[in-house]
Design a protein around this motif. Sequence first.
Motif, mmCIF file in Angstrom:
data_model
loop_
_atom_site.group_PDB
_atom_site.id
_atom_site.type_symbol
_atom_site.label_atom_id
_atom_site.label_comp_id
_atom_site.label_asym_id
_atom_site.label_seq_id
_atom_site.Cartn_x
_atom_site.Cartn_y
_atom_site.Cartn_z
ATOM 1 N N VAL A 275 0.464 -1.196 -0.116
ATOM 2 C CA VAL A 275 0.130 0.240 -0.259
ATOM 3 C C VAL A 275 0.904 1.190 0.055
ATOM 4 N N LYS A 276 2.107 0.768 0.791
ATOM 5 C CA LYS A 276 2.836 2.372 0.863
ATOM 6 C C LYS A 276 3.430 2.850 -0.430
ATOM 7 N N THR A 277 3.834 1.402 -1.406
ATOM 8 C CA THR A 277 4.561 1.771 -2.527
ATOM 9 C C THR A 277 3.300 1.976 -3.654
ATOM 10 N N MET A 278 2.098 1.638 -3.821
ATOM 11 C CA MET A 278 1.271 2.529 -4.276
ATOM 12 C C MET A 278 1.013 3.847 -4.321
ATOM 13 N N GLU A 279 1.469 4.336 -2.814
ATOM 14 C CA GLU A 279 0.562 5.029 -2.410
ATOM 15 C C GLU A 279 1.915 6.366 -2.760
ATOM 16 N N LYS A 280 2.600 6.076 -2.979
ATOM 17 C CA LYS A 280 4.408 7.046 -3.720
ATOM 18 C C LYS A 280 4.382 6.354 -5.141
ATOM 19 N N LEU A 281 3.111 5.893 -5.827
ATOM 20 C CA LEU A 281 3.252 6.336 -7.098
ATOM 21 C C LEU A 281 2.540 7.508 -7.463
ATOM 22 N N LYS A 282 1.133 6.735 -6.313
ATOM 23 C CA LYS A 282 -0.035 7.970 -6.939
ATOM 24 C C LYS A 282 0.459 9.845 -6.503
ATOM 25 N N GLY A 283 0.703 9.659 -5.662
ATOM 26 C CA GLY A 283 1.179 11.243 -4.954
ATOM 27 C C GLY A 283 2.138 11.385 -6.008
ATOM 28 N N TRP A 284 3.505 10.674 -6.616
ATOM 29 C CA TRP A 284 3.966 10.997 -7.685
ATOM 30 C C TRP A 284 2.585 11.021 -8.956
ATOM 31 N N ALA A 285 2.705 10.470 -9.399
ATOM 32 C CA ALA A 285 1.322 10.785 -10.536
ATOM 33 C C ALA A 285 0.122 11.943 -10.504
ATOM 34 N N LYS A 286 0.037 12.425 -9.071
ATOM 35 C CA LYS A 286 -0.689 13.475 -9.035
ATOM 36 C C LYS A 286 -0.249 15.144 -9.164
ATOM 37 N N LYS A 287 1.130 14.887 -8.504
ATOM 38 C CA LYS A 287 1.717 15.601 -8.781
ATOM 39 C C LYS A 287 2.710 16.897 -10.134
ATOM 40 N N LYS A 288 2.409 14.968 -10.824
ATOM 41 C CA LYS A 288 2.802 14.983 -12.412
ATOM 42 C C LYS A 288 1.497 15.464 -14.084
ATOM 43 N N GLY A 289 0.436 15.207 -12.692
ATOM 44 C CA GLY A 289 -1.486 15.640 -13.344
ATOM 45 C C GLY A 289 -1.480 14.309 -14.185
ATOM 46 N N LEU A 290 -0.860 12.872 -13.562
ATOM 47 C CA LEU A 290 -1.204 12.189 -14.397
ATOM 48 C C LEU A 290 -2.780 10.595 -13.610
ATOM 49 N N PHE A 291 -2.565 11.349 -13.145
ATOM 50 C CA PHE A 291 -3.601 10.398 -11.832
ATOM 51 C C PHE A 291 -4.819 11.249 -11.916
ATOM 52 N N ASN A 292 -6.230 10.547 -12.689
ATOM 53 C CA ASN A 292 -7.329 11.283 -12.781
ATOM 54 C C ASN A 292 -8.062 10.296 -12.879
ATOM 55 N N LYS A 293 -9.412 9.972 -13.493
ATOM 56 C CA LYS A 293 -10.181 9.787 -13.858
ATOM 57 C C LYS A 293 -10.392 8.658 -14.684
ATOM 58 N N ASN A 294 -9.503 9.091 -15.647
ATOM 59 C CA ASN A 294 -9.071 8.183 -16.560
ATOM 60 C C ASN A 294 -7.532 7.319 -16.273
ATOM 61 N N SER A 295 -7.129 7.458 -15.475
ATOM 62 C CA SER A 295 -5.925 7.165 -14.901
ATOM 63 C C SER A 295 -6.451 4.978 -14.802
ATOM 64 N N THR A 296 -5.369 4.475 -15.884
ATOM 65 C CA THR A 296 -5.293 3.099 -15.375
ATOM 66 C C THR A 296 -3.664 3.044 -14.262
ATOM 67 N N ILE A 297 -4.575 2.129 -13.111
ATOM 68 C CA ILE A 297 -3.377 1.660 -11.954
ATOM 69 C C ILE A 297 -3.328 0.433 -12.538
ATOM 70 N N LEU A 298 -2.067 -0.312 -11.879
ATOM 71 C CA LEU A 298 -1.585 -1.373 -12.312
ATOM 72 C C LEU A 298 -0.578 -1.861 -10.422
ATOM 73 N N SER A 299 -1.728 -2.886 -10.097
ATOM 74 C CA SER A 299 -0.330 -3.654 -9.175
ATOM 75 C C SER A 299 -0.094 -4.828 -9.627
ATOM 76 N N ILE A 300 1.148 -4.835 -9.801
ATOM 77 C CA ILE A 300 1.947 -6.239 -9.824
ATOM 78 C C ILE A 300 2.770 -6.621 -10.065
ATOM 79 N N PRO A 301 2.403 -7.712 -8.441
ATOM 80 C CA PRO A 301 3.422 -8.771 -8.162
ATOM 81 C C PRO A 301 4.479 -9.714 -9.217
ATOM 82 N N ARG A 302 5.395 -9.574 -9.032
ATOM 83 C CA ARG A 302 6.839 -10.323 -9.870
ATOM 84 C C ARG A 302 6.843 -11.061 -9.873
ATOM 85 N N ASP A 303 6.820 -11.624 -8.485
ATOM 86 C CA ASP A 303 7.658 -13.555 -7.864
ATOM 87 C C ASP A 303 6.884 -14.025 -7.321
#
Length: 153
Positions: free
Chosen positions: A27-55
């Motif tokens: 959750v903390k990792t996702m919040e960090k991404l969302k914080g970055w995306a909000k600052k860049k104007g990328l996080f909005n109603k049209n966003s596609t967010i992915l949660s990816i377990p790699r292993d």
Amino acid sequence: MNIKIEHLPNYRIAYVRKVGPYGPHNVKTMEKLKGWAKKKGLFNKNSTILSIPRDNPDITSPEECRYDAGIVISNEYQVDNDVREDKLLGGQYAIYRVKHTQEAIQKAWNIIFIELLKKGYQIDSKPMFERYYGEEDNVDYCDICVPVTLKQQ
């Protein structure tokens, strides 16, 4: 279980990675991404967010499991040094839509592989992920996306 098979496009993503056991720290990792995306104007109603377990934690030690929180970006977007970028290959995916609650998502992960095997699919080697649309307040479901191929007869 209502699973649809869809052909997904390639996704170019900006992401933040955590290495360690899967669980609440994701959750903390996702919040960090969302914080970055909000600052860049990328996080909005049209966003596609992915949660990816790699292993697979049944194969990889928990301390070495990689988790990526990503957001789909355009091919033109220039990524800065606060995030990494990657491309997820599209293709045939099993899509299972569930309520966006921890309980519903965990239950779905526990049964989706059995259901896919029953229906004659095998898991492909591409990453599986949870897909969310829009800003957090608008998200009441998530799609569990598992890459699949039909078993050879």
